[in-house]
Structure formats: C-alpha cells, structure tokens
Design a protein around this motif. Structure first.
Motif, PDB file in Angstrom:
ATOM      1  N   ASP A  98      10.227   0.872  14.102  1.00 46.84           N
ATOM      2  CA  ASP A  98      10.738   1.878  15.049  1.00 46.84           C
ATOM      3  C   ASP A  98       9.630   2.696  15.711  1.00 46.84           C
ATOM      4  OD1 ASP A  98      10.430   4.610  13.259  1.00 46.84           O
ATOM      5  OD2 ASP A  98      10.924   2.892  12.032  1.00 46.84           O
ATOM      6  N   ASN A 153       7.454  -3.152   7.854  1.00 44.40           N
ATOM      7  CA  ASN A 153       8.284  -1.937   7.993  1.00 44.40           C
ATOM      8  C   ASN A 153       7.768  -1.032   9.115  1.00 44.40           C
ATOM      9  OD1 ASN A 153      10.462  -0.254   7.098  1.00 44.40           O
ATOM     10  ND2 ASN A 153       8.981   1.044   6.044  1.00 44.40           N
ATOM     11  N   LYS A 154       8.596  -0.067   9.489  1.00 47.95           N
ATOM     12  CA  LYS A 154       8.324   0.946  10.521  1.00 47.95           C
ATOM     13  C   LYS A 154       8.290   0.333  11.916  1.00 47.95           C
ATOM     14  CE  LYS A 154       5.710   3.949   7.348  1.00 47.95           C
ATOM     15  NZ  LYS A 154       4.769   5.077   7.246  1.00 47.95           N
ATOM     16  N   SER A 170      13.152  -1.182   9.448  1.00 48.84           N
ATOM     17  CA  SER A 170      12.890   0.241   9.582  1.00 48.84           C
ATOM     18  C   SER A 170      13.721   0.963   8.539  1.00 48.84           C
ATOM     19  CB  SER A 170      13.267   0.745  10.976  1.00 48.84           C
ATOM     20  OG  SER A 170      13.299   2.168  10.972  1.00 48.84           O
ATOM     21  N   ALA A 171      13.037   1.567   7.584  1.00 46.16           N
ATOM     22  CA  ALA A 171      13.755   2.363   6.592  1.00 46.16           C
ATOM     23  C   ALA A 171      14.333   3.603   7.279  1.00 46.16           C
ATOM     24  CB  ALA A 171      12.814   2.770   5.461  1.00 46.16           C
ATOM     25  N   LYS A 172      13.614   4.090   8.268  1.00 41.13           N
ATOM     26  CA  LYS A 172      14.039   5.301   8.978  1.00 41.13           C
ATOM     27  C   LYS A 172      15.367   5.090   9.696  1.00 41.13           C
ATOM     28  CE  LYS A 172      12.323   8.458  12.529  1.00 41.13           C
ATOM     29  NZ  LYS A 172      11.268   8.576  13.559  1.00 41.13           N
ATOM     30  N   ASP A 187       0.818  -1.211   0.000  1.00 45.25           N
ATOM     31  CA  ASP A 187       0.000   0.000   0.000  1.00 45.25           C
ATOM     32  C   ASP A 187       0.855   1.267   0.000  1.00 45.25           C
ATOM     33  OD1 ASP A 187      -2.288  -1.471  -0.038  1.00 45.25           O
ATOM     34  OD2 ASP A 187      -2.894  -1.012   2.021  1.00 45.25           O
ATOM     35  N   SER A 188       0.255   2.317  -0.481  1.00 39.10           N
ATOM     36  CA  SER A 188       0.887   3.627  -0.462  1.00 39.10           C
ATOM     37  C   SER A 188       1.181   4.026   0.985  1.00 39.10           C
ATOM     38  CB  SER A 188      -0.096   4.609  -1.101  1.00 39.10           C
ATOM     39  OG  SER A 188       0.487   5.863  -1.181  1.00 39.10           O
ATOM     40  N   GLY A 189       2.378   4.528   1.234  1.00 42.05           N
ATOM     41  CA  GLY A 189       2.724   5.033   2.561  1.00 42.05           C
ATOM     42  C   GLY A 189       3.413   4.037   3.490  1.00 42.05           C
ATOM     43  N   GLU A 215       0.364   2.640  -7.162  1.00 42.20           N
ATOM     44  CA  GLU A 215      -0.188   1.563  -6.349  1.00 42.20           C
ATOM     45  C   GLU A 215      -1.505   1.974  -5.699  1.00 42.20           C
ATOM     46  OE1 GLU A 215       2.449   3.344  -5.582  1.00 42.20           O
ATOM     47  OE2 GLU A 215       2.781   3.504  -3.406  1.00 42.20           O
ATOM     48  N   GLY A 243       6.254   2.670   3.085  1.00 40.08           N
ATOM     49  CA  GLY A 243       7.700   2.910   3.140  1.00 40.08           C
ATOM     50  C   GLY A 243       8.509   2.257   2.039  1.00 40.08           C
ATOM     51  N   LYS A 244       7.859   1.896   0.941  1.00 40.88           N
ATOM     52  CA  LYS A 244       8.561   1.228  -0.159  1.00 40.88           C
ATOM     53  C   LYS A 244       9.700   2.094  -0.696  1.00 40.88           C
ATOM     54  CE  LYS A 244       4.807   0.854  -2.630  1.00 40.88           C
ATOM     55  NZ  LYS A 244       3.939   1.587  -1.675  1.00 40.88           N
TER      56      LYS A 244
HETATM   57  P1  GDP Z   1       5.606   4.458  -0.116  1.00 36.89           P
HETATM   58  O1  GDP Z   1       4.365   5.196  -0.485  1.00 36.89           O
HETATM   59  O2  GDP Z   1       5.328   3.034   0.215  1.00 36.89           O
HETATM   60  O3  GDP Z   1       6.706   4.593  -1.120  1.00 36.89           O
HETATM   61  O4  GDP Z   1       6.130   5.094   1.257  1.00 36.89           O
HETATM   62  P2  GDP Z   1       7.255   6.205   1.478  1.00 36.89           P
HETATM   63  O5  GDP Z   1       8.609   5.605   1.384  1.00 36.89           O
HETATM   64  O6  GDP Z   1       6.969   7.372   0.617  1.00 36.89           O
HETATM   65  O7  GDP Z   1       7.018   6.555   3.017  1.00 36.89           O
HETATM   66  C1  GDP Z   1       5.803   7.094   3.470  1.00 36.89           C
HETATM   67  C2  GDP Z   1       6.065   7.844   4.787  1.00 36.89           C
HETATM   68  O8  GDP Z   1       6.500   6.929   5.802  1.00 36.89           O
HETATM   69  C3  GDP Z   1       7.159   8.886   4.668  1.00 36.89           C
HETATM   70  O9  GDP Z   1       6.803   9.988   5.465  1.00 36.89           O
HETATM   71  C4  GDP Z   1       8.371   8.192   5.254  1.00 36.89           C
HETATM   72  O10 GDP Z   1       9.305   9.091   5.811  1.00 36.89           O
HETATM   73  C5  GDP Z   1       7.748   7.316   6.317  1.00 36.89           C
HETATM   74  N1  GDP Z   1       8.545   6.112   6.577  1.00 36.89           N
HETATM   75  C6  GDP Z   1       8.997   5.234   5.652  1.00 36.89           C
HETATM   76  N2  GDP Z   1       9.656   4.221   6.246  1.00 36.89           N
HETATM   77  C7  GDP Z   1       9.613   4.458   7.589  1.00 36.89           C
HETATM   78  C8  GDP Z   1      10.112   3.751   8.743  1.00 36.89           C
HETATM   79  O11 GDP Z   1      10.755   2.707   8.670  1.00 36.89           O
HETATM   80  N3  GDP Z   1       9.818   4.302   9.963  1.00 36.89           N
HETATM   81  C9  GDP Z   1       9.112   5.446  10.099  1.00 36.89           C
HETATM   82  N4  GDP Z   1       8.894   5.896  11.335  1.00 36.89           N
HETATM   83  N5  GDP Z   1       8.652   6.135   9.037  1.00 36.89           N
HETATM   84  C10 GDP Z   1       8.886   5.651   7.800  1.00 36.89           C
END
Ligand code: GDP
Ligand code: MG
Length: 175
Positions: free
Chosen positions: A123, A120-121, A153-155, A16-18, A63, A20-21
């Motif tokens: 953290d 993911n996430k 955790s991508a962060k 899904d969107s958001g 997506e 962290g891909k």
């Molecule tokens: P995508 O839509 O799947 O590509 O997601 P994004 O990579 O654009 O991330 C969406 C939001 O989640 C952004 O604000 C990121 O900074 C945040 N984010 C992505 N990965 C992580 C993570 O591992 N931990 C946290 N706390 N935030 C994350």
C-alpha cells in the motif's frame, strides 16, 4: 500433526524487524488463544472436508539478533518469509532467513520443505516507488523451487487471508 480428524499445523513467520510480521498476524487476533514464550495466534480454515488449524508463531523481536530459540523452529510445518517491498535490504536478508530456518528446524527433507513468501506493505507507495519489483520477488521464488508468492498489506488487510489459505494448502500438500 494429526489430532483425531483435525489438523494442527505449526507455521512460523520470519523476516527482518519492521517488515510487518506482527501486523499480519494481528489480522487474526480474534482467534488468539495462548502465549507460550513466543506468541502464536490460531486461525481455523476448512479445506476440502478437513478442519485445519494454523498455529502461527511470531517472534517477540528477537529476530533483530537472529537469536530465536530452537523451540521456536521445532516441528514447523510451514515457514512464512516476509519482506517489505519498499526496503531492498529486507529482500536481501530473505536468503539468510531461508538458510537459518533450514539449519535450525532441520526438516527431514529440506529441499521439499514448504515456504511461502509475502511481499508486505504494497500500500505504501501505490507501487510507483517500490524498492523490489514483483518480478524480482517471483524470480527468487522460482529459484527456490517455486515458493508461492503473495503481495500483501497488513494495513489494508489486502491478500492476507488468501496468503494464509495458501500456507495451509502448501503445508498439507507436503504432509
Ligand atoms: P515486525 O517487526 O515485522 O513484527 O513488524 P510490525 O508488524 O511491528 O510492523 C512494523 C511497522 O510497520 C509498524 O509501524 C506497522 O504499523 C507498519 N506496517 C506493518 N504492516 C504494514 C503494511 O502492510 N503497510 C504499511 N503501510 N505499514 C505496515
Ligand atoms: Mg513483531
């Protein structure tokens, strides 16, 4: 695909969107090489005595509409599914992404096609207030013929390299 003694593996990242891909892939930004419609990054790994290049494809936000073109899926060697451990809905949609991948990519042996799941996430809430437990995620993976599972955790760049090493090994094992 085999190019002389180098292996090039196409990996696509769905979820899904958001979830962290894009952030997960940004860990590999230094090896960024090209853009063809959808973006991809490359990551080189040495596995045994082979040089393996992962070509990891990201969506550009399509997506949201489940409208990724067939070229995005075509020839994939591994599919990485991603959900956000803090949002239940993103876990439930995994089933849809799994089915959609198999329908669109149409691999010759769908039951043996390599997937890897990333939660993911990890953290965000320090694990105390998660929506989806590791146990629940692992149970889903077990039902899908033991998909490998990683909490990332991508962060904080936690477990991301480990996960993509597994992606490469899993894809190679099914060649
Ligand atoms: P995508 O839509 O799947 O590509 O997601 P994004 O990579 O654009 O991330 C969406 C939001 O989640 C952004 O604000 C990121 O900074 C945040 N984010 C992505 N990965 C992580 C993570 O591992 N931990 C946290 N706390 N935030 C994350
Ligand atoms: Mg994105």
């Amino acid at each position: 695909m085999l190019i002389s003694d180098r292996m090039l593996l196409k990996v696509i990242v769905l979820g899904d969107s958001g979830v962290g891909k894009t952030s997960l892939m940004n860990q590999f930004n230094k090896q960024y090489k090209a853009t063809i419609g959808a973006d991809f990054v490359t990551k080189e790994l040495h596995i045994d005595d082979k040089l393996v290049t992962l070509q990891i494809w990201d969506t550009a936000g399509q997506e949201r509409f489940h409208s990724l073109g067939v070229a995005f899926y075509r020839g994939a060697d591994c599919c990485v599914l991603v959900y956000d451990v803090n949002i239940q809905k993103t876990f439930e949609t995994l089933q849809t992404w799994h089915e959609e991948f198999l329908k669109q990519a149409d691999p010759s042996e769908p039951e043996n096609f390599p997937f890897v799941l990333l939660g993911n996430k990890v953290d965000t809430n320090g694990g105390t207030d998660r929506a989806v437990s590791e146990k629940t995620a692992r149970e889903w993976c077990a039902l899908k013929r033991n998909i490998p599972y990683f909490e990332t955790s991508a962060k904080e760049n936690y477990n991301v390299d480990e996960a993509f090493l597994c992606v490469a090994k899993t894809a190679l094992a099914s060649e």
